[in-house]
Design an enzyme around this catalytic site. Structure first.
Site, PDB file in Angstrom:
ATOM      1  N   CYS A 134       0.829  -1.209   0.000  1.00 44.94           N
ATOM      2  CA  CYS A 134       0.000   0.000   0.000  1.00 44.94           C
ATOM      3  C   CYS A 134       0.864   1.260   0.000  1.00 44.94           C
ATOM      4  O   CYS A 134       1.406   1.654   1.038  1.00 44.94           O
ATOM      5  CB  CYS A 134      -0.929  -0.013   1.208  1.00 44.94           C
ATOM      6  N   CYS A 137      -0.395   4.091   2.228  1.00 48.72           N
ATOM      7  CA  CYS A 137      -0.156   3.890   3.665  1.00 48.72           C
ATOM      8  C   CYS A 137       1.312   4.086   4.022  1.00 48.72           C
ATOM      9  O   CYS A 137       1.630   4.674   5.057  1.00 48.72           O
ATOM     10  CB  CYS A 137      -0.521   2.464   4.098  1.00 48.72           C
ATOM     11  N   ASP A 138       2.206   3.567   3.205  1.00 45.31           N
ATOM     12  CA  ASP A 138       3.604   3.438   3.636  1.00 45.31           C
ATOM     13  C   ASP A 138       4.613   4.284   2.866  1.00 45.31           C
ATOM     14  O   ASP A 138       5.784   4.346   3.257  1.00 45.31           O
ATOM     15  CB  ASP A 138       4.036   1.956   3.533  1.00 45.31           C
TER      16      ASP A 138
END
Ligand code: NAP
Length: 319
Positions: A134, A137-138
């Site tokens: 992701c 997200c990261d």
């Protein structure tokens, strides 16, 4: 057979938010946790984009707190894997672990989607430590670093383009020499000076020094040559699969298997069955959008159980 008014299948942000709302509406929902309690967020480390947590929050902590919040209002949890449902008539029948049977007047399906993994050596061990599925997200954690994005579809192009905001260099690694991605997405990636290409490169192992990722071992699909591409982060972007196998085709879904909902509601084509979160969302796939749709599902269920005609409120919601 245990009977419930509302059953919620899945405990990611969608299912847990639905549980909070359904519990506060006094339905005492039974929530089936599945094999991956907490869902995909439990595979991430810190979440920085969930509103309300100024300094970020660890994915597993957020899910744990949502679960406790639902429990506080009377949601009950059952750990097990939903293997089948019979939604041909109400009350619906839910089979867990192949044998335990439950009955529910209304069902909320929030079983999520799973990012596909490569299944190569070292990959699962390094998830959250340099391997991610992701970018949203990261990506932030890879500022100024070299990143690899694996895949040749639109997701890979999108993630690679997004990651150039943080990374010093993004290399797209794809197993063939032609891409599956749409022309517009390909062009955008090709025009980006920070994106490099490694085509005909089939990933065979994640290389790590024990603590962090240092490279991706690939095999040239044409010559068979094996080499390591050095990198600090590997984003696997080879698609997602909605977790809908247990439905056995009883609910209308798109060609990939994502459940189709009616208009702006969470209603499916089966009255009394509602879907929220990633299992019905091939597009946004964010914790916060999943949580929002979980709230909608619980409100839709409440209306349904009050006896409102499903079509009436969908028409109202759309107007
Ligand atoms: P996808 O189109 O199925 O592409 C998956 C890619 O991963 C393919 O290039 C495939 O290689 C590769 N792959 C699959 N398994 C692999 C493995 N084991 N090892 C190495 N490579 C592997 O999936 P997607 O990119 O997630 O897109 C899914 C759908 O969402 C598409 O319809 C897409 O258009 C849509 N989408 C749209 C947008 C947008 O418009 N903004 C963004 C994201 C996704 P091969 O090509 O060799 O099979």
């Amino acid at each position: 057979m245990e009977k419930h008014r509302v059953m919620i299948l899945g405990t990611g942000p969608a299912g847990l938010t639905a549980a909070i709302y359904a519990a506060r509406a006094n339905f005492e929902p039974l929530v089936v946790e599945g094999n991956e309690p907490g869902g995909q967020l439990t595979l991430t480390t810190e979440i920085e984009n969930f509103p309300g947590f100024e300094d970020g929050i660890m994915g597993p902590t957020l899910m744990d707190q949502m679960r406790r919040q639902a429990e506080r209002f009377g949601a009950k949890f059952y750990t097990g894997y939903v293997t089948a449902v019979d939604i041909s008539k109400r009350p619906f029948k839910v089979t867990v672990n192949g044998e335990e049977q439950f009955e529910a007047e209304a069902l909320i399906i929030s079983t999520g989607a799973s990012a596909k993994l490569l299944g190569i050596k070292g990959e699962s061990e390094m998830i959250g430590h340099g391997v991610s599925t992701c970018a949203t997200c990261d990506g932030f954690f890879f500022r100024g670093k070299r990143i690899i994005v694996v895949g040749g579809g639109d997701s890979a192009m999108e993630e690679a383009t997004f990651l150039t905001k943080f990374a010093s260099e993004v290399t797209i690694v794809h197993r063939r020499d032609t891409l599956r991605a749409s022309k517009v997405m390909q062009d955008r990636a090709r025009e980006n000076p920070k994106i490099k290409w490694e085509l005909n490169a089939a990933p065979i192992a994640v290389v790590a020094d024990g603590k962090k990722v240092t490279g991706l071992e690939v095999k040239d699909s044409k010559t068979g040559e094996v080499r390591v591409i050095e990198t600090e982060g590997i984003f696997v972007a080879i698609g997602h699969s909605p977790n809908t196998g247990f439905l056995n085709g009883q609910i209308e879904a798109d060609e990939v298997g994502y459940i189709q909902t009616v208009g702006v509601s969470t209603a499916t084509n089966v009255p009394g069955v509602f879907a929220c979160g990633d299992v019905a969302d091939p597009h946004y796939r964010q914790a916060i959008t999943a949580a929002g749709s979980g709230c909608k599902a619980a409100m839709d269920v409440e209306k349904f159980l009050e006896g409102s005609n499903v079509q009436d409120w969908i028409t109202v919601a759309q107007s």
